[in-house]
Design a protein around this motif. Sequence first.
Motif: not given
Lengths: 200, 368
Positions: A40, A52-53, A56, A59-60, A62-64, A127-130, A132-133, B140, B144, B148, B151, B155
Amino acid sequence: MEFKTFVFYFISAVLVFASLRVVTLKNPVHAALHLILAFFSASGVWILLQAEFLAIALVLVYVGAVMVLFLFVVMLLDINVDRLREGFWKYLPLASIVSLLMVAEMALVLGGTYSGLLESDIPQQDSQYSNSKALGRLLFTEYVYPFELASVILLVGVVAAVALTLRGKTKSKSVSPSEQVFVKAKDRVRVLKIPAEARE
Amino acid sequence: MVDTLQLILPGFLLPYLDRFMQFGQELFGGAWQDILTVVWTVIKVMLIIAPLLLGVAYTTFAERKVIGWMQVRIGPNRVGPWGLIQPLADGLKLLLKEVTIPSGADKFVFLIAPVFAFTPAVLAWAVIPFSDFLVLANVNASLLFIMAVTSISVYGIILAGWSSNSKYAFLGSMRSAAQMISYEVAMGLSLVVVLMISNSLNVVDIVQAQGQGRFADMGLNFLSWNWLPLLPMFVVYLVSIFAECGRAPFDLPEGESEIVGYHVEYAGMSFAVFQLAEYSAMILGTALISLLFLGGWSSPFGFLPDSAFWLFFKMFALLVVFFWARATFPRYRYDQVMRLGWKVFIPVCLVWLLIVGCWMMSPWNIWK
C-alpha cells in the motif's frame, strides 16, 4: 518543507517500518498483513510520482488478489511458531551473503539513475494527461511482442496449475446442471389412476 | 469555497464573510489558502458521508418494509410514525450490547476486521460523480480506483474468520472470500467491455459517452445507455454485484441453519459494522450500475433535464430490485455459486468482449 516532501517521507517511513516487520514478526499472518501495508505504501509513493496506473494496479493485483491467496496459504498451513527459529544460525551465513549481494545490486542500479530522486524533474503533465492511455499505447505498439509473449507465458502457467491439480474424474456424486435443466415432469413423476374399490 | 459561500449565504452575512477572510489572511498569511482548501474538502467529504450513513440506516428499514409488503405483512411499524425511528432503535440496541471476544482470538485483528470490511465501501465514494461537475475528486483513472478500493474489502472477511479462532468462522471466511474473488474476475471482465466502448477510465466520461448516439438524438436517451448494446454484460455485472455484496441469493454467511459464515463469533456493534458494510457496499453497487450501464444522471427522455435526481432515482429503483431478489429467490448452494461465476459468467464475458471488439472494428460501429 514542502507538503509533498513531508508526505513522501511519511509514506517511506511506513514502508520501511512495514517491510522490517515482515521479516521480524513471529506470527506469519501478521507478517503477511505488514506486507500488504508495505504494498500500500509503495503504491502511495508511485502516486506521488504521478504514476497512477501503476499504483492502482499494484493495489488491485497484489493487495486485492495475490496477497489474498497468500493469506489463504499462510492461514491454512499448520505453522508451529516455536519451531520457526530453529536453524536460524545455521542458515545465517548463506542468507547474509544472498542479501548482501541483493543490496549491492540494487545500490548499483539505483545509485546511478535515481540518486537525488526528490530533486530529479518528473515530467510535469497537465491534469488531463492520462497515464494509463500512454502506457496502453506503448504496450500495444512498441512492446506488443513482449506483451503477447508474457500473456502466453501466464496462460501456460494457468494451464499448468490446472493440470497439476486435475487427477482424473472425481468419484464424488455431483449433479450436472445441464441434465437437471432438461428434466421433464414425465421423467420423474408417474401419475397412476387407481379406481376406488367398492365397500364390502 | 468563498465563491460558493458568496452564492449561498444571505446578503447581510457577506460583509462578515469578507472580514473573516481578511482576519484569516492576517493570521495565517500564505498558508490561509491551503487551510481553506483542506477545510472545504473536509466539509465536502462530510456532505457525502453523512447522507450515505443515513441512507445505509434507512436502507435496512426500506428493505424490511418492502419485503414486508411483498409478503403481505406490514413490516416494522412500532417505533415512531410508520416505524421510521426503527433503524435508530436498532442501532442503539446494537451499541448497548456487549462485544464478546472469543478466547484465543487475535484481539486486535478481530476488532479491526469489520473496519476493513466497511471502509472500502465508503472510500470509493471519493470518485463517484453525481453530475457533470459534482464530484469530490475527478481523477483520470477513477474506475480503476473504485475497483482497487473495493477489492480490499475481502480482507475484512478473511481476517474476521481467521482471528475468531474458530473453525466454522474460518471455513466460512474461506468460502466468502473465494466467492468475492471469483465474482471480481467476472466484474472486471464486464467492465473491460464498458471501458472499450467509452474509451476512458473516468466515470464522468463514461456517463457522458452514454448520452451520445442515434437514440439520444431522437430524444430516447434510455435506449442509448450502455445496458442495451451490452445487455449480457449488464446482467453479468448486476448479478456479480449481488454476489460481491453477499446479498440474497448469494448470502451464504447468513444461512445459519445449514452453513455458517465468517461472522459467527461477532456480536453487538462489531457484528453491526459487518451489516453496515454489506448495506453500504450495496448502495455503492447500485450507484456503479447506474453510472456504468444506466446513464448515471442523464434523464430517460430528451425533453427532461439531466440532474442528480435521476442518479438517485435509478439507485433507489435498483435497491428495490435487491430487496425483491431477497424476497423471492432461494439461496444458492455453494458449488452452484462457484459454477455460475467461473463456468457461466467468465465465458459469457470473454465471448461478448470478442463480439464487441469485432463490432467496434466493423463499419457498423456505433461508438465513434
